[in-house]
Scaffold this active site. Structure first.
Site, PDB file in Angstrom:
ATOM      1  N   GLY C  12     100.393  94.533  -4.736  1.00 31.49           N
ATOM      2  CA  GLY C  12     101.553  93.690  -4.476  1.00 31.49           C
ATOM      3  C   GLY C  12     101.568  93.422  -2.982  1.00 31.49           C
ATOM      4  O   GLY C  12     100.839  94.055  -2.236  1.00 31.49           O
ATOM      5  N   CYS C  13     102.397  92.485  -2.533  1.00 30.36           N
ATOM      6  CA  CYS C  13     102.281  92.130  -1.123  1.00 30.36           C
ATOM      7  C   CYS C  13     103.503  91.401  -0.585  1.00 30.36           C
ATOM      8  O   CYS C  13     104.369  90.988  -1.335  1.00 30.36           O
ATOM      9  CB  CYS C  13     101.107  91.192  -0.890  1.00 30.36           C
ATOM     10  SG  CYS C  13      99.549  91.811  -1.441  1.00 30.36           S
ATOM     11  N   ALA C  14     103.490  91.248   0.775  1.00 33.53           N
ATOM     12  CA  ALA C  14     104.405  90.344   1.461  1.00 33.53           C
ATOM     13  C   ALA C  14     103.554  89.372   2.244  1.00 33.53           C
ATOM     14  O   ALA C  14     102.516  89.758   2.783  1.00 33.53           O
ATOM     15  CB  ALA C  14     105.294  91.132   2.414  1.00 33.53           C
ATOM     16  N   ARG C  41     107.824  95.773   1.091  1.00 30.38           N
ATOM     17  CA  ARG C  41     106.886  95.097   0.189  1.00 30.38           C
ATOM     18  C   ARG C  41     105.456  95.564   0.415  1.00 30.38           C
ATOM     19  O   ARG C  41     104.554  95.171  -0.317  1.00 30.38           O
ATOM     20  CB  ARG C  41     106.947  93.576   0.370  1.00 30.38           C
ATOM     21  CG  ARG C  41     108.274  92.965  -0.036  1.00 30.38           C
ATOM     22  CD  ARG C  41     108.236  91.464   0.126  1.00 30.38           C
ATOM     23  NE  ARG C  41     107.468  90.852  -0.938  1.00 30.38           N
ATOM     24  CZ  ARG C  41     108.012  90.380  -2.067  1.00 30.38           C
ATOM     25  NH1 ARG C  41     109.303  90.454  -2.249  1.00 30.38           N
ATOM     26  NH2 ARG C  41     107.254  89.839  -2.983  1.00 30.38           N
ATOM     27  N   ASN C 208      99.768  86.936  -2.269  1.00 27.67           N
ATOM     28  CA  ASN C 208     100.546  87.959  -2.956  1.00 27.67           C
ATOM     29  C   ASN C 208     100.408  87.707  -4.441  1.00 27.67           C
ATOM     30  O   ASN C 208     100.738  86.632  -4.916  1.00 27.67           O
ATOM     31  CB  ASN C 208     102.020  87.867  -2.528  1.00 27.67           C
ATOM     32  CG  ASN C 208     102.921  88.738  -3.387  1.00 27.67           C
ATOM     33  OD1 ASN C 208     102.451  89.687  -4.010  1.00 27.67           O
ATOM     34  ND2 ASN C 208     104.194  88.409  -3.408  1.00 27.67           N
TER      35      ASN C 208
END
Lengths: 152, 500, 364
Positions: C12-14, C41, C208
């Site tokens: 997952g990511c920002a 995040r 993302n």
């Protein structure tokens, strides 16, 4: 009126219509095995499969608009219901003179094999109110029950 | 006449408590295994004639019948099975090749059953096909390597494509090998579900021209029924080189099946044997195939994709690559479990490759050569359910052909007696009395129901994987894991082992 | 444990991006602030930045950012670079001590021009650079090319993005586009090369999501000679853009319609000409459709493109203020640095946010 029409091109000649018609008009309308094995006289179908293979089709009373059998009946047992159009033989009034058999252009009236001397013919299963059992049990949709004029 | 050593294969059990002697079974058995005994006024049976097609069982109104494997057993022998012994008795009597129908029934590994599908958990969401669009539309045909555009407009049209609403097609089954009613059922079902059916090498009966846009017309080694209107009638043309049930073997429709309509459709005299040679006698090499492909494209003004159907054999990857380079738009590969109307038993059971391995090998090879987009891959040869289809597409297929499954939807019970012409289900027969038993209206509905049911299932499986368009599954072997497979098999399939 | 490239690691990511459309440069401070707001995040296992316009002294030179895990790798790499390129300047990428940053590799950069004799027949300078990058990454153990574009650079590693920004002293650089990425991998041994953004020439991508079509995308791209060594979606997306925009000269809107294709039901409603166009796009490039959730920002020397998957399964917000265009995973990350933008909007699934330099012309 709704009638049963045969689609000759799909009739497999299995005669399941005859079997189920006989049961529906037997002493055991809900039990096929008892109807055939327990009832003293073999039940009679009111539909007959005519065949000369590869041609075969089921034939039953056409419930003619101007039904000759009703006119020929000497006791007034054979009547066309003015509301439904179904031609029914009132077996309590039928004397077994066979005049109806003589005049039927389709050979769709028979002698009842059940012991009492009356004419036996298709009543479109009008007592059960639904689809005639021959139509219901045809495995190949070779019988249809419809008010459209079917075929030629 | 000498004594026959053959014994029955099946035992007909009639429950006398239930049998009403209505004779439905007698009338329905084309093999005459049920007999009316006039003297006894009851039905009896001859086990030796029963093929276990279960027509009588299905139609018996009192469920009085059951068919079992004949209990007679040979002395136990791990080497000499009953089938092996009986085959010798038969050949000792006939002196002939053993013939059979339908596909290879031997216990070879089924790789579909050793592949497991993925599903989304946490890191990406699964998609609910009831709430979100789920797209199965598939195009079969040559795709250019890149899109040529000028001023926001396409410079040239895409080469001709077959457009399928579901990546399934009914495989080639000829008029002759199956009945007109069976073909009508499949053609109407194809029209209803937006897919294709295939004429096989039987020509196109006049009643079927109206299904043209859902028809693939086949050109095979006998060239039966091939004429300009025929080629123009279909949406695509398929050159049949071989089929999975009998690679390297031609076809033979016996004269008794060539009635008036078959004769007119195939353009051969009534009552003559229709023999399709083993090879096309104008194709002895790959460059000859190229000529035929382009002859057919020329004949149809390059408006229809031209495919080539081959059986999966040992060198399948190289052969497929050659076919792609020969200009085919679609390659159909038929695995060794593919069905047939008639095949020599030993060929059916011993020649060819499992379609799973063939597919993986071909897809990998075409990608290694950078020509996968030049050709669409259609595979067949025993797709049994929607999960098989999803696995096939993940391995790299564009679409699948179903033949046996389609016939089962019409009532086939896999008795493997197609070659006898006595199909009690009205499918593999030309006997008008038997053909009537298959009402194409019912057939079309059942076959279409099967396609719709599988369509729903494919969507469910795709959604579970977090995919909402079939093209994202195509060749996506990361969605597969192998179970119970050797390293070698895993590497041919190009999939990781379960747990990896 | 296997590291990035040997195994596929979902994360997952920002993401956040800022650009000035007039090409005016500004310091890396804002992008650090923006990505830092979305601290939760990421999980400290990856953070990075891409910056454009940061090397005005060498606008025509390819800026190679390299990470070395051992001295031998540096020697081999420099040998390779010196044989193929004229190296105008090289040196250590400046860093500062940050307590949370550990096990940092040696970070080095080179400004190079290809030697004409290094080019193979029909090979462009870009292709030579790509070939060199692929060679170093796959053949030289312990060396990894972080970025290789002109007048741009990537800075990334194992740690929270804001710590990475501090470590690489990004507030000292001035750029006209800044992209940032904070990563939440589900498992990773923590390899600096595996952090994002992913770059190729002057393309950089922050992303993302986890695309479920990866296997299909990868195998299609491999047919065109790409080697997907990182096994990440970001790498696949970068190559997809590179194939469509650079190699095949496909217009940007068509490239976008390839990656986030309109649904068939929407195509059916188009006029016949567009219908045919989109049908063709989907038939020809079906294998490049990105399926599953993603939001991405693509950076280049011409501008940026931000894009969501067609179902909008990942968050993406855009805003504009004067000459500035902002895109980020969360609106708060934009308001943190631009409290009252003139316009804030959530792009629909498959609807791109395109920011091009006014002087820069087309993206392709």
């Amino acid at each position: 009126m709704k009638r049963v029409y045969a689609r000759e091109e799909f009739c497999a000649g299995c005669k399941l219509c005859e079997v189920h018609c006989a049961v529906a008009h037997s002493e055991y309308p809900d039990d096929i095995i008892k109807a055939f094995l327990k009832q003293k006289v073999k039940p009679t179908p009111r539909v007959l499969v005519e065949e000369n293979q590869p041609i075969s089709f089921a034939l039953q009373c056409r419930h003619c608009d101007d039904a000759p059998c009703t006119k020929a009946c000497i006791s007034g047992a054979m009547q066309k219901d003015p509301l439904t159009g179904v031609v029914i033989n009132d077996e309590s009034r039928c004397v077994g003179c066979w005049t109806c058999i003589l005049v039927c252009p389709f050979g769709a009236v028979q002698r009842d094999a059940g012991g009492h001397k009356v004419a036996s013919k298709c009543d479109l299963c009008s007592t059960n109110g639904g689809l005639p059992v021959c139509v219901q049990n045809c495995p190949n949709d070779a019988l249809v029950f419809t008010d459209e004029l079917w075929g030629r | 006449m000498t004594l026959s050593l053959s014994t029955p294969d099946f035992l007909i059990e009639r429950n006398r408590d239930r049998c009403i002697n209505c004779r439905v079974c007698v009338r329905q058995c084309a093999n005459e295994a049920h007999i009316w005994d006039e003297e006894e006024q009851r039905v009896k049976s001859d086990d030796a004639l029963c093929v276990d097609c279960q027509r009588c069982v299905t139609l018996c109104p009192t469920h009085a019948l059951t068919i079992r494997k004949y209990p007679l057993e040979f002395r136990e022998n791990a080497n000499w099975s009953a089938n092996a012994i009986k085959a010798i008795y038969k050949q000792a009597e006939s002196g002939g090749i053993l013939l059979t129908g339908m596909g290879n029934d031997q216990p070879y590994p089924i790789f579909w059953d050793h592949l497991l599908l993925n599903a989304s958990q946490v890191t990406n969401p699964s998609i609910d096909p009831l709430r979100e669009p789920m797209e199965l539309k598939t195009f079969l045909g040559r795709k250019p390597e890149k899109l040529m555009m000028r001023d926001g407009k396409l410079v040239e049209d895409m080469p001709p494509q077959l457009e399928l609403e579901v990546p399934i097609m009914f495989s080639a089954m000829s008029y002759g090998s199956i009945s007109l009613n069976a073909i009508k059922s499949l053609a109407a079902a194809a029209e209803k579900t937006g897919i294709m059916y295939n004429t096989g090498e039987g020509g196109l009966h006049k009643d079927l021209y109206k299904y043209g846009k859902n028809t693939i017309v086949q050109v095979a080694s006998g060239r039966f029924g091939v004429h300009p209107q025929y080629l123009e009638a279909g949406a695509a043309i398929e050159i049949k080189i071989g089929q999975g049930a009998k690679p390297g073997i031609g076809g033979h429709l016996p004269g008794e099946k060539v009635g008036l309509e078959v004769s007119q459709t195939r353009m051969i005299p009534e009552g003559t044997d229709a023999i399709s040679p083993a090879p096309h006698h104008d194709i002895y090499s790959i460059e000859d195939l190229r000529q035929l492909i382009y002859s057919l494209k020329e004949a149809t003004q390059y408006r229809k994709p031209v495919g080539v159907k081959i059986a999966a054999v040992h060198n399948i990857a190289a052969i497929a690559s050659g076919i792609a380079r020969a200009g085919a738009d679609i390659i159909a590969i038929d695995g060794f479990r593919g069905g047939t109307g008639a095949a020599p038993l030993r060929t059916r059971d011993n020649v060819g490759l499992p379609i799973e391995l063939a597919l993986a090998a071909v897809d990998s090879r075409l990608r290694e050569e950078g020509i996968r987009n030049q050709v669409s891959l259609v595979i067949g040869g025993s797709i049994r359910n929607s999960a098989d289809i999803v696995k096939a597409i993940a391995l790299g297929a564009d679409a699948v052909y179903i033949g046996t499954a389609a016939l089962i939807s019409l009532g086939c019970h896999l008795c493997q007696k197609c070659n006898t012409g006595k199909c009690n289900w009205g499918i593999a027969t030309q006997n008008p009395q038997l053909v009537k038993r298959l009402n194409p209206e019912i057939g079309a509905e059942r076959a279409a129901n099967l396609i719709s049911a599988w369509e729903h299932e494919i969507k469910e499986l795709l959604g579970g994987m977090g995919i909402n368009a079939i093209e994202s599954l195509r060749g996506n072997r990361l969605m597969l894991r192998g179970i119970g497979l050797s390293d070698r098999e895993l590497s041919i399939l190009g999939v990781m082992a379960a747990g990896e | 444990m296997l590291r990035e490239g040997q195994v596929r690691i979902p994360s997952g990511c920002a993401i956040s991006g800022i650009m000035n459309k007039r090409g005016e440069v500004f310091s890396g401070q804002d992008i650090i602030k923006s990505i830092a707001l979305m601290h939760d995040r990421s999980n400290g296992l990856g953070g990075g930045f891409a910056a454009y316009g940061i090397y005005p002294d060498y606008p025509e030179h390819y800026a190679f950012h390299l990470y070395y895990e051992e001295q031998a790798a540096k020697e081999k790499t420099e040998q390779k670079l010196n044989s193929l390129f004229h190296v105008a300047e090289s040196g250590k990428i400046p860093t500062r001590r940050v307590s949370s940053i550990r096990q940092a590799p040696l970070a080095w950069r080179y400004f190079v021009r290809p030697k004409p004799e290094s080019l193979l027949e029909d090979e462009s300078e870009d292709e030579l650079v790509v070939r060199t990058v692929m060679h170093i990454n796959s053949q030289i153990k312990g060396a990894f090319v972080v970025s290789s574009g002109q007048n741009m650079g990537a800075f990334k590693g194992v740690g929270f993005p804001e710590d990475m920004g501090e470590y690489f002293r990004l507030e000292e650089y001035k750029g006209n586009i800044w992209l940032a990425h904070g990563r939440f991998p589900t498992n990773t041994p923590g390899w600096w090369g595996g952090a994002h953004p992913f770059t190729l020439l002057d393309w950089s991508i922050v992303h993302n999501g986890e695309i479920s079509s990866y296997g299909a995308n990868k195998r299609y791209l491999e047919m065109f000679g790409y080697r997907l060594t990182m096994q990440t979606d970001t790498e696949a997306i970068t190559y997809a853009f590179d194939l469509l925009l650079r190699k095949q000269n496909v217009p940007l809107d068509i490239a976008i319609a390839t990656l986030a294709a309109p649904f068939w039901r929407d195509i059916e409603r188009m006029d016949p000409e567009r219908q045919k166009l989109f049908k063709t796009v989907r038939a020809v490039y079906g294998s490049l459709l990105l399926n599953g959730p993603f939001s991405i920002i693509l950076g280049s020397n011409k501008g940026i493109v931000a894009l969501n998957d067609r179902l909008k399964l990942r968050s993406l917000v855009a805003a504009s203020q004067g000459d500035f265009l902002y895109v980020a995973s969360e609106e708060s990350a934009i308001r943190e640095i631009c409290p009252n933008p003139e316009r804030v909007w959530a792009p629909r699934g498959g609807e791109p946010v395109i920011g091009l330099f006014e002087e820069g012309g087309n993206l392709v």
